[in-house]
Design a protein around this motif. Structure first.
Motif, PDB file in Angstrom:
ATOM      1  N   LEU A  78       4.332   0.335  -5.971  1.00  7.92           N
ATOM      2  CA  LEU A  78       3.865  -0.598  -6.101  1.00  7.92           C
ATOM      3  C   LEU A  78       3.534  -0.431  -7.291  1.00  7.92           C
ATOM      4  N   LEU A  79       4.381   0.404  -8.055  1.00  9.73           N
ATOM      5  CA  LEU A  79       4.268   0.221 -10.041  1.00  9.73           C
ATOM      6  C   LEU A  79       5.351  -1.045 -10.292  1.00  9.73           C
ATOM      7  N   GLN A  80       6.932   0.031  -8.983  1.00  8.84           N
ATOM      8  CA  GLN A  80       8.297  -0.858  -9.557  1.00  8.84           C
ATOM      9  C   GLN A  80       8.109  -1.918  -8.906  1.00  8.84           C
ATOM     10  N   ALA A  81       7.354  -2.315  -8.067  1.00  9.06           N
ATOM     11  CA  ALA A  81       7.178  -3.682  -7.081  1.00  9.06           C
ATOM     12  C   ALA A  81       6.257  -4.602  -7.828  1.00  9.06           C
ATOM     13  N   LEU A  86      -1.184  -0.231 -12.921  1.00 14.66           N
ATOM     14  CA  LEU A  86      -1.244   1.456 -13.161  1.00 14.66           C
ATOM     15  C   LEU A  86      -1.551   2.678 -12.156  1.00 14.66           C
ATOM     16  N   ALA A  87      -1.064   3.652 -12.152  1.00 18.80           N
ATOM     17  CA  ALA A  87      -0.514   4.071 -10.690  1.00 18.80           C
ATOM     18  C   ALA A  87      -0.940   5.785 -10.770  1.00 18.80           C
ATOM     19  N   ILE A  88      -1.832   5.795 -10.516  1.00 20.44           N
ATOM     20  CA  ILE A  88      -2.117   7.407 -10.206  1.00 20.44           C
ATOM     21  C   ILE A  88      -1.491   8.113  -8.778  1.00 20.44           C
ATOM     22  N   VAL A  89      -0.719   9.518  -9.854  1.00 21.75           N
ATOM     23  CA  VAL A  89       0.456  10.086  -9.015  1.00 21.75           C
ATOM     24  C   VAL A  89       0.145  11.959  -9.255  1.00 21.75           C
ATOM     25  N   LEU A  90       1.063  12.459  -8.440  1.00 20.70           N
ATOM     26  CA  LEU A  90       1.438  14.168  -9.101  1.00 20.70           C
ATOM     27  C   LEU A  90       2.430  14.115  -9.892  1.00 20.70           C
ATOM     28  N   ASP A  92       4.982  15.859  -9.609  1.00 19.21           N
ATOM     29  CA  ASP A  92       6.263  15.853  -9.274  1.00 19.21           C
ATOM     30  C   ASP A  92       6.572  14.681  -8.417  1.00 19.21           C
ATOM     31  N   ALA A  93       6.451  14.045  -8.588  1.00 15.11           N
ATOM     32  CA  ALA A  93       6.313  12.530  -8.362  1.00 15.11           C
ATOM     33  C   ALA A  93       7.131  11.296  -8.912  1.00 15.11           C
ATOM     34  N   ALA A  94       6.350  11.628  -9.978  1.00 16.75           N
ATOM     35  CA  ALA A  94       6.523  11.335 -10.830  1.00 16.75           C
ATOM     36  C   ALA A  94       7.756  11.427 -11.447  1.00 16.75           C
ATOM     37  N   ALA A  95       8.184  12.874 -11.393  1.00 14.41           N
ATOM     38  CA  ALA A  95       9.408  12.923 -12.385  1.00 14.41           C
ATOM     39  C   ALA A  95      10.614  12.902 -11.222  1.00 14.41           C
ATOM     40  N   THR A  96      10.537  12.413 -10.409  1.00 14.39           N
ATOM     41  CA  THR A  96      11.758  12.009  -9.243  1.00 14.39           C
ATOM     42  C   THR A  96      11.941  10.573  -9.334  1.00 14.39           C
ATOM     43  N   ASP A  97      10.881  10.021  -9.993  1.00 15.34           N
ATOM     44  CA  ASP A  97      10.891   7.975  -9.959  1.00 15.34           C
ATOM     45  C   ASP A  97      10.574   7.650 -11.674  1.00 15.34           C
ATOM     46  N   ALA A  98      10.795   8.566 -12.605  1.00 15.61           N
ATOM     47  CA  ALA A  98      10.681   8.109 -14.024  1.00 15.61           C
ATOM     48  C   ALA A  98      10.634   7.332 -14.521  1.00 15.61           C
ATOM     49  N   ASN A 100      12.047   3.504 -16.650  1.00 25.52           N
ATOM     50  CA  ASN A 100      10.823   2.448 -16.927  1.00 25.52           C
ATOM     51  C   ASN A 100       9.379   2.876 -16.762  1.00 25.52           C
ATOM     52  N   LYS A 101       9.145   3.876 -16.597  1.00 24.29           N
ATOM     53  CA  LYS A 101       8.027   4.310 -16.651  1.00 24.29           C
ATOM     54  C   LYS A 101       6.826   5.254 -17.849  1.00 24.29           C
ATOM     55  N   VAL A 102       6.242   5.080 -17.805  1.00 23.38           N
ATOM     56  CA  VAL A 102       5.112   6.972 -18.774  1.00 23.38           C
ATOM     57  C   VAL A 102       3.676   6.967 -18.432  1.00 23.38           C
ATOM     58  N   ALA A 103       3.693   8.015 -19.009  1.00 27.46           N
ATOM     59  CA  ALA A 103       2.029   8.763 -18.652  1.00 27.46           C
ATOM     60  C   ALA A 103       1.189   8.159 -19.367  1.00 27.46           C
TER      61      ALA A 103
END
Length: 160
Positions: A78-81, A86-90, A92-98, A100-103
């Motif tokens: 949803l964030l990518q689209a 904002l998105a709350i994620v684990l 591990d999930a963020a690391a595989t799809d990082a 253009n995103k920032v924590a």
């Protein structure tokens, strides 16, 4: 001093509300509306989103729409689209799809558990070979992490 999960979430929600309120401050403009991809109804991520929404609602500077989803992987999609800001994620999930995103914050430490019946004769991960294993909800970070653990151990989750 001991901190409960609810107390921690309330504190984290208040801190995030203060941060997002500053981002929403501008003279003469209507409050910003933010969509936050959270997770499954009744889950911890949705509860966090609701606490944040309520805290922001009290400030009147930013509105937050809590979006329920299947979990971390769905939230990242949803964030990518651009269907969520904002998105709350684990982690591990963020690391595989990082890309253009920032924590912007860490909510709490999460754990992955492998639970079996006491009488199943399973005492180590390798004993799961050839058995049916539930990885978690499709689109969830837990399912993605469980798949990574099984892959790293040489177990094929699709062969159960």
């Amino acid at each position: 001093m001991s901190v409960t999960r609810r107390g921690f979430l309330l504190g984290a929600g208040a801190a995030a509300a203060a941060t997002l309120s500053l981002a929403g401050c501008s003279l003469g403009q209507a409050p910003t509306r933010i969509r936050m991809a959270c997770g499954e109804q009744g889950g911890t991520y949705v509860q966090f989103g609701e606490l944040l929404r309520d805290a922001l609602g009290r400030t009147g500077t930013t509105g937050l729409e809590v979006v329920t989803t299947g979990g971390s992987v769905a939230n990242l999609a949803l964030l990518q689209a651009r269907d969520a800001e904002l998105a709350i994620v684990l982690a591990d999930a963020a690391a595989t799809d990082a890309q253009n995103k920032v924590a912007i914050g860490r909510v709490y430490q999460n754990y992955l558990q492998c639970i079996v019946r006491a009488d199943a004769g399973i005492s180590r991960l390798a004993d799961l070979a050839g058995r049916t294993v539930s990885l978690g909800a499709p689109g969830s970070g837990a399912a993605a992490t469980a798949r990574r653990v099984l892959d790293a151990s040489g177990l094929d989750p699709s062969s159960g």
